[in-house]
Write a protein that holds these residues in place. Structure first.
Motif, short mmCIF file in Angstrom:
data_model
loop_
_atom_site.label_atom_id
_atom_site.label_comp_id
_atom_site.label_asym_id
_atom_site.label_seq_id
_atom_site.Cartn_x
_atom_site.Cartn_y
_atom_site.Cartn_z
N GLY A 1 0.82 -1.22 0.00
CA GLY A 1 0.00 0.00 0.00
C GLY A 1 0.85 1.26 0.00
O GLY A 1 0.56 2.22 -0.72
N ASP A 2 1.91 1.27 0.81
CA ASP A 2 2.81 2.43 0.84
C ASP A 2 3.53 2.61 -0.49
O ASP A 2 3.70 3.74 -0.97
CB ASP A 2 3.82 2.29 1.97
CG ASP A 2 3.19 2.43 3.36
OD1 ASP A 2 2.04 2.93 3.44
OD2 ASP A 2 3.83 2.03 4.34
N PHE A 3 3.96 1.50 -1.10
CA PHE A 3 4.63 1.60 -2.40
C PHE A 3 3.68 2.18 -3.45
O PHE A 3 4.07 3.06 -4.22
CB PHE A 3 5.13 0.22 -2.86
CG PHE A 3 5.78 0.24 -4.21
CD1 PHE A 3 7.10 0.58 -4.35
CD2 PHE A 3 5.05 -0.07 -5.36
CE1 PHE A 3 7.71 0.61 -5.60
CE2 PHE A 3 5.64 -0.04 -6.61
CZ PHE A 3 6.97 0.30 -6.73
N LYS A 4 2.44 1.71 -3.45
CA LYS A 4 1.47 2.21 -4.43
C LYS A 4 1.14 3.68 -4.20
O LYS A 4 0.90 4.42 -5.15
CB LYS A 4 0.20 1.36 -4.40
CG LYS A 4 0.38 0.00 -5.02
CD LYS A 4 -0.91 -0.78 -5.01
CE LYS A 4 -0.75 -2.13 -5.69
NZ LYS A 4 -2.00 -2.91 -5.70
N SER A 5 1.13 4.12 -2.95
CA SER A 5 0.85 5.54 -2.70
C SER A 5 2.04 6.42 -3.08
O SER A 5 1.86 7.57 -3.48
CB SER A 5 0.47 5.76 -1.23
OG SER A 5 1.57 5.52 -0.39
N LEU A 6 3.25 5.89 -2.98
CA LEU A 6 4.43 6.64 -3.40
C LEU A 6 4.62 6.64 -4.91
O LEU A 6 5.23 7.55 -5.47
CB LEU A 6 5.69 6.07 -2.74
CG LEU A 6 5.83 6.30 -1.24
CD1 LEU A 6 6.96 5.46 -0.67
CD2 LEU A 6 6.07 7.78 -0.95
#
Length: 109
Positions: free
Chosen positions: A82-87
């Motif tokens: 999720g963090d990778f996709k938001s970045l």
């Protein structure tokens, strides 16, 4: 006639193996290289700590993050994804490209 056919078939096989090992059989698809990397390098408003890294052969999302923080992953894999996709909007962690640079969440703090 059989010998000539087998000889030509052998030459063809050797040629195909040579081409496969030197140039590869799959074309390098330039369209798959993420064109949005420059636009997505800024840290979004949710202020997830991040670092930029270029993907090397054999690396995965988990191995890159663990290699950066030099310890096991302190969050769940779902949270990491999720963090990778938001970045990196529009990028899937399963389809990161070798040689491309991405923003990865930094859990070292």
């Amino acid at each position: 006639m059989k010998r000539i056919f087998l000889f030509l078939f052998g030459l063809l096989t050797i040629y195909v193996i040579y081409i496969d090992l030197t140039a590869g059989t799959l074309p390098k698809d330039e369209a798959q290289v993420p064109e949005q990397t420059v636009a997505t390098m800024a840290v979004p408003e949710n202020s997830i700590a991040a670092f930029e890294a270029e993907v090397e052969p054999g690396e995965t999302l988990i191995s890159i993050v663990e290699g950066h923080i030099k310890k096991p992953l302190p969050v769940s894999i779902d949270e990491l994804i999720g963090d990778f996709k938001s970045l990196n909007p529009g990028q899937s962690p399963e389809k990161i490209q070798i040689g491309a640079s991405y923003q990865f969440p930094d859990y070292s703090k």
